[in-house]
Design an enzyme around this catalytic site. Structure first.
Site, PDB file in Angstrom:
ATOM      1  N   GLU A  49       0.962  -1.244  -0.035  1.00 41.25           N
ATOM      2  CA  GLU A  49      -0.032   0.078  -0.064  1.00 41.25           C
ATOM      3  C   GLU A  49       0.922   1.335   0.035  1.00 41.25           C
ATOM      4  OE1 GLU A  49      -2.112   0.304   3.569  1.00 41.25           O
ATOM      5  OE2 GLU A  49      -3.104   2.248   3.109  1.00 41.25           O
ATOM      6  N   ASP A  60      -4.136  10.170   9.943  1.00 42.30           N
ATOM      7  CA  ASP A  60      -2.972   9.626  10.353  1.00 42.30           C
ATOM      8  C   ASP A  60      -2.456  10.251  11.682  1.00 42.30           C
ATOM      9  OD1 ASP A  60      -2.115   7.736   8.246  1.00 42.30           O
ATOM     10  OD2 ASP A  60      -2.225   9.431   6.927  1.00 42.30           O
TER      11      ASP A  60
END
Ligand SMILES: Cc1ncc(COP(=O)(O)O)c(C=O)c1O
Lengths: 264, 416
Positions: A49, A60
């Site tokens: 990924e 994140d």
């Protein structure tokens, strides 16, 4: 057949949990991120990924935010990332997925982005900030279908029955289950309620289950055996790189050892 | 409830937050219909915040500028010194209904942070406020007041270390603690339903203006001017008048140090459509869609995005936009303080800077209402810097010396 399905069939045959490893494109610099991607592939990942860095990555935690900032500072424009992806997909026998935030797609042009991804041989996209509810306005699912890209649905322990049902309808390839309440980043232990959550998810999704966020050790992956189909390791790899950079060690070696160790 | 304004708005949030946004929308729909909710909200506005805020005729400025009649709607007289308390009271009541224990907020100027800390103290919520490091430094007094009110202030050290990074940090906290936490978002932006909820709560400002001006002048204004960060004070004063075509609505953006990319926060100077922080609108961004750096003398306007409804009304040509520079803002600040006895926040001084340009070219029978969204106490450091105030600097130096001396004289073992 999409490469993701082929890979999943292969995993089922040998009855083992798959490993998806994650990297930020252009981190710590474009050259090394290419080398790192090859190492992840060679060391035995089943999927990779690759994240296109964005200035405001809301899903994140500190590790990937930092990596994104470093990558952007070192010239990881979208054009540069596409160049890197080109080289990586030519090299890679395993499915390559691209993770990014929706403004990157939107800014590029939704159809153009999907078209380009297809021509680069990308198998799937992971875009956490575009819920299916906006499809009417964005046509993102539509263009992913048109270009045979699997748009991986991301769900979390916060997802209600309705949300699971809605996402299951659109899901392709596998479903990305966020392991806990929170953003990306490593923790020493996995959430104790994870097993219940995963069995609940299985009631709604007939496709394989991938688990990500907080997976950093072999024990974590072992504990997911028979509960999930794919384990996703992201921040832990960047943590390894940061650590060996601090000790001025060769982080390419460190990452290789880390992946081999986590896998076997 | 409608979540879009033309192509703008929407709910571009990660799946982790969708249930919480749905719950907030549901709760608001019920509350809106509930007379008890409305009554409690209004009684807090009148009995606690100090509404109605005055609409003041600016006689001196009107004479000086020699054109249209100027009125100031003084939102700075709210208990916390700015309009932000209004949507904080509204959202705190919603958070109570949802059984949340904790409020989090982003803040730029610190006014929304102070207002969130205030309602947290009043209603017994735990409170955390995120604030960019740059803003912590330039709005230090508000950090102190938030702490006195019992809030935890967390400086944000990533990105550009300003308001948009504080929004990101708050969103991440919300993703992590969504079970017991309400994100009290501070402007008419973010994912649906925030833009609508905050506009509705703030719309009392425009309604008050209509009835106050009606008493004084027997009619509606010809122009209304407000500064626009995200749009909460502007939508507050504009909403009531949107359907009244005779009332011109003017939004003032932060022109910063000039027109060059990165030197200002005027979204309509170089911004384009994007999807950031959960909503679709006009953003200052680079060619890849990364958020661009911004600059403004005022922390509250130093933000690369703009509320979706504001962007929509701009497209519909219902709101006109202008921008003013930092320097014009400081001049406007001085003019208003010296001639009207109103010390405006630097954000609000943007609106004043535009009225200085507009009033003289209008006929004397025209009426302009300017929203003074907040008072300027918080800007003491920035303004003293901009005016290079020597006495204030000497005072600060002496104060630091004095504190150091006290510190040294204090017996060491008694320190806690
Ligand atoms: C006094 C004042 N006015 C205006 C603003 C800008 O926000 P908005 O455009 O939402 O009113 C702020 C924000 O911090 C503020 O403190």
């Amino acid at each position: 057949m999409n490469k993701i399905d082929q890979k999943i069939n292969g995993l089922k045959k040998c009855n083992r949990i798959g490993l998806m490893t994650h990297l930020v494109l252009g981190y710590p610099n474009p050259m090394d991120s290419l080398k790192l991607a090859k190492i992840l592939i060679d060391a035995g990942s089943d999927f990779v990924e690759l994240q296109i860095p964005f200035s405001d990555p809301i899903a994140d935690g500190p590790t990937i935010m930092h990596a994104s900032e470093v990558a952007l500072r070192n010239g990881a424009t979208v054009t540069k990332c596409l160049e890197l992806l080109q080289k990586i997909t030519v090299y890679s026998p395993i499915p390559v997925l691209v993770m990014c935030y929706y403004n990157t797609v939107f800014s590029f042009g939704v159809e153009e982005f999907c078209h380009r991804m297809k021509s680069l041989n990308i198998s799937g996209l992971i875009v956490p900030d575009i819920p299916v509810d906006e499809e009417k306005n964005e046509k993102f699912v539509h263009f992913c279908l048109k270009y045979d890209l699997y748009l991986i649905r991301v769900i979390s322990p916060a997802s209600s029955k309705q949300r699971l049902t809605l996402n299951a309808k659109r899901a392709k390839g596998f479903v990305y289950c966020i392991s806990r309440f929170g953003v990306t980043g490593t923790k020493s232990t996995l959430d104790p309620t994870l097993q219940n959550y995963l069995s609940n998810v299985k009631k709604y999704f007939s496709i394989p289950i991938a688990v990500g966020f907080g997976i950093s050790k072999k024990e974590h992956i072992d504990s997911l055996q028979n509960k999930a189909d794919i384990a996703i390791v992201g921040s832990a790899i960047i943590d390894q790189i940061e650590k060996s950079r601090n000790y001025r060690q060769n982080y390419l070696d460190t990452v290789k050892k880390f992946i081999i160790n986590i896998k076997h | 409830m409608k979540g879009r304004f033309g192509i703008y708005g929407g709910r571009y949030a990660p799946e982790m937050l969708i249930p919480a946004l749905e719950e907030l929308e549901e709760t608001y729909i019920h509350a809106k219909k509930d007379k008890r909710f409305q009554k409690e909200f209004l009684s807090l506005l009148y009995g606690f915040s100090g509404r109605p805020t005055p609409l003041t005729f600016a006689k001196n400025l009107t004479v000086m500028l020699g054109g249209a009649k100027i009125y100031f709607k003084n939102e700075g007289l709210n208990i916390t010194g700015a309009h932000k308390i209004t949507h904080c009271l509204g959202q705190a009541l919603l958070a109570k209904r949802m059984g949340k224990k904790r409020l989090i907020a982003e803040t730029g100027a610190g006014q929304h942070g102070v207002a969130t800390a205030t309602v947290s103290a009043k209603f017994g919520f735990e409170c955390t406020v995120y604030m960019g490091e740059v803003d912590v430094a330039r709005q230090r007094s508000n950090v102190f007041w938030m702490q006195q009110l019992g809030a935890k202030v967390i400086p944000v050290s990533f990105g550009s270390r300003t308001l948009k990074d504080a929004v990101n940090a708050a969103l991440k906290d919300w993703i992590t603690n969504v079970k017991d936490t309400h994100y009290l978002l501070g402007s008419t932006l973010g994912p649906h339903p925030f833009p609508t909820i905050n506009r509705d709560f703030q719309s009392i400002v425009g309604r008050e203006v209509a009835s106050q001006l009606n008493k004084m002048e027997g009619r509606d204004p010809d122009y209304i001017i407000a500064c626009v960060g995200g749009g909460s004070n502007a939508m507050g004063i504009f909403s009531h008048f949107i359907k009244k075509k005779g009332v011109a609505l003017i939004g003032v953006e932060a022109g910063g140090k000039g027109k060059r990319f990165g030197m200002h926060a005027a979204r309509f100077n170089g911004g384009r459509v994007g999807i950031i922080e959960g909503y679709k609108s006009i953003f200052l961004q680079d060619k890849d869609g990364n958020v661009a750096p911004t600059h403004s003398i005022s922390a509250g306007l130093d933000y690369p995005g703009i509320g979706p409804e504001v962007a929509y009304l701009k497209d519909k040509q219902r709101i006109t936009f202008v921008s003013v520079t930092d320097r014009e803002v400081v001049d406007a600040f001085r003019l208003l303080s010296r001639n009207e006895g109103i010390i405006p926040a630097l954000e609000s001084a943007h609106a004043v800077a535009h009225v200085i340009k507009l009033a003289p070219i209008l006929a004397k029978d025209k009426i302009i209402v300017v929203n003074i969204s907040g008072r300027g106490d918080k800007d003491i450091f920035t303004i003293a810097d901009a005016l290079k105030d020597k006495e204030w600097n000497e005072f600060l130096e002496n104060k630091v010396k004095e504190n150091k001396k006290h510190e040294q004289n204090r017996p060491k073992n008694k320190r806690t």
